[in-house]
Design a protein around this motif. Sequence first.
Motif, PDB file in Angstrom:
ATOM      1  N   HIS A 100       0.811  -1.208   0.000  1.00 59.72           N
ATOM      2  CA  HIS A 100       0.000   0.000   0.000  1.00 59.72           C
ATOM      3  C   HIS A 100       0.850   1.268   0.000  1.00 59.72           C
ATOM      4  O   HIS A 100       0.491   2.264  -0.637  1.00 59.72           O
ATOM      5  N   ILE A 101       1.988   1.250   0.698  1.00 59.06           N
ATOM      6  CA  ILE A 101       2.822   2.446   0.794  1.00 59.06           C
ATOM      7  C   ILE A 101       3.576   2.692  -0.504  1.00 59.06           C
ATOM      8  O   ILE A 101       3.553   3.791  -1.059  1.00 59.06           O
ATOM      9  N   SER A 102       4.258   1.664  -1.007  1.00 57.23           N
ATOM     10  CA  SER A 102       5.057   1.821  -2.227  1.00 57.23           C
ATOM     11  C   SER A 102       4.179   2.107  -3.442  1.00 57.23           C
ATOM     12  O   SER A 102       4.510   2.951  -4.285  1.00 57.23           O
ATOM     13  N   SER A 103       3.052   1.417  -3.552  1.00 57.42           N
ATOM     14  CA  SER A 103       2.156   1.667  -4.683  1.00 57.42           C
ATOM     15  C   SER A 103       1.532   3.062  -4.584  1.00 57.42           C
ATOM     16  O   SER A 103       1.332   3.741  -5.595  1.00 57.42           O
ATOM     17  N   GLY A 104       1.227   3.480  -3.352  1.00 62.83           N
ATOM     18  CA  GLY A 104       0.693   4.832  -3.162  1.00 62.83           C
ATOM     19  C   GLY A 104       1.691   5.893  -3.586  1.00 62.83           C
ATOM     20  O   GLY A 104       1.320   6.910  -4.177  1.00 62.83           O
ATOM     21  N   LEU A 105       2.963   5.657  -3.285  1.00 63.05           N
ATOM     22  CA  LEU A 105       4.012   6.584  -3.711  1.00 63.05           C
ATOM     23  C   LEU A 105       4.060   6.673  -5.228  1.00 63.05           C
ATOM     24  O   LEU A 105       4.071   7.775  -5.803  1.00 63.05           O
ATOM     25  N   LEU A 106       4.075   5.537  -5.905  1.00 62.83           N
ATOM     26  CA  LEU A 106       4.170   5.537  -7.356  1.00 62.83           C
ATOM     27  C   LEU A 106       2.945   6.176  -8.006  1.00 62.83           C
ATOM     28  O   LEU A 106       3.052   6.836  -9.035  1.00 62.83           O
ATOM     29  N   GLU A 107       1.776   5.979  -7.397  1.00 64.12           N
ATOM     30  CA  GLU A 107       0.559   6.598  -7.926  1.00 64.12           C
ATOM     31  C   GLU A 107       0.592   8.114  -7.805  1.00 64.12           C
ATOM     32  O   GLU A 107      -0.001   8.830  -8.609  1.00 64.12           O
ATOM     33  N   SER A 108       1.286   8.601  -6.784  1.00 70.26           N
ATOM     34  CA  SER A 108       1.295  10.042  -6.507  1.00 70.26           C
ATOM     35  C   SER A 108       2.263  10.815  -7.398  1.00 70.26           C
ATOM     36  O   SER A 108       2.192  12.039  -7.473  1.00 70.26           O
ATOM     37  N   ILE A 109       3.183  10.107  -8.058  1.00 69.48           N
ATOM     38  CA  ILE A 109       4.192  10.768  -8.887  1.00 69.48           C
ATOM     39  C   ILE A 109       3.699  10.875 -10.327  1.00 69.48           C
ATOM     40  O   ILE A 109       3.311   9.886 -10.939  1.00 69.48           O
ATOM     41  N   ASN A 110       3.749  12.087 -10.845  1.00 72.96           N
ATOM     42  CA  ASN A 110       3.337  12.328 -12.232  1.00 72.96           C
ATOM     43  C   ASN A 110       4.526  12.058 -13.145  1.00 72.96           C
ATOM     44  O   ASN A 110       5.431  12.880 -13.275  1.00 72.96           O
ATOM     45  N   THR A 111       4.536  10.891 -13.782  1.00 73.70           N
ATOM     46  CA  THR A 111       5.639  10.510 -14.661  1.00 73.70           C
ATOM     47  C   THR A 111       5.185  10.531 -16.116  1.00 73.70           C
ATOM     48  O   THR A 111       3.987  10.490 -16.398  1.00 73.70           O
TER      49      THR A 111
END
Length: 289
Positions: free
Chosen positions: A104-115
């Motif tokens: 949940h933490i790592s996926s949440g981080l990746l979702e929050s980054i606009n790449t």
Amino acid sequence: MKLKSKGIINLDIDGEIYDYKLYQTLNSLSKTGSQRKSAKQLNISHTVFNRRLLKAEDRLGFKITQKKGNGTLLTPNGQALLDEYRKYLIQIEKTSEINICGGHISSGLLESINTPFNTNIYSSTDEDAFKLAKRGVVDLLALDDPLIAFERDLQLIPIAYDYLVLIASPNSKNIKSIHDLENLNFVSVQGSAQRLAWNTLKHYDIDYTIKSKVNSQFDAFKLVKNSENLYSFLNASYFNGNNILKFDTRHIISLVKVNDEKEEINKFIDYLLNTGQNAIKNQGFIPMD
């Protein structure tokens, strides 16, 4: 309970067909912890939302939600059902996009980054994400805790650092030293980096009790805040709390490359390790540089 997919958005559970509406309901509730908020999010009445849950529970023969304080959380069976939907969605969706599944933490981080990359990011526990990685249905495995990779000698790609903070219920006693943690009651999060906190308490011979176990840190936070004399150790990147075990619980947020065939995967990883580090820092994580 036997599950199998029926098309892209339907699931066959012991002969009963459950469509995307149940998935939407469980998915929203897992994030909001409130039936009223989820009903508003899905643009339906609270009555319809509640009836949908009760009807599913009657057909399934087991509870999929439970009341906790002023909110509603998924039961272990409800979370398992939601996870099954997510797994089938990943398996069915064969695209050129980068498929990522993780904690949940790592996926949440990746979702929050606009790449600049096209990604499909699915949130689960580290253990369930690893099972999907073994089946080859994801391109990247994202880990909240590197333990799974360490145990299996997998090649880790660290993208950030994080640590755990102590979360307390309202009106709890002030914690100033590690010895103030003696005999406290905690909420444990399955598959999280909390093992670092428990190992530290054991090292200092601190007695403690695990009162509840949940599947996500967000569920733990809600449970602690709506209870008396409960505590938990959660990631500092998402929660504000006591830094008493900051240095004992520092750990890496990492990726494991599952698919070597997509060229975009290496470009995505390179982006995270360079340009993306500023975005990672802005999300409350500690960058690698």
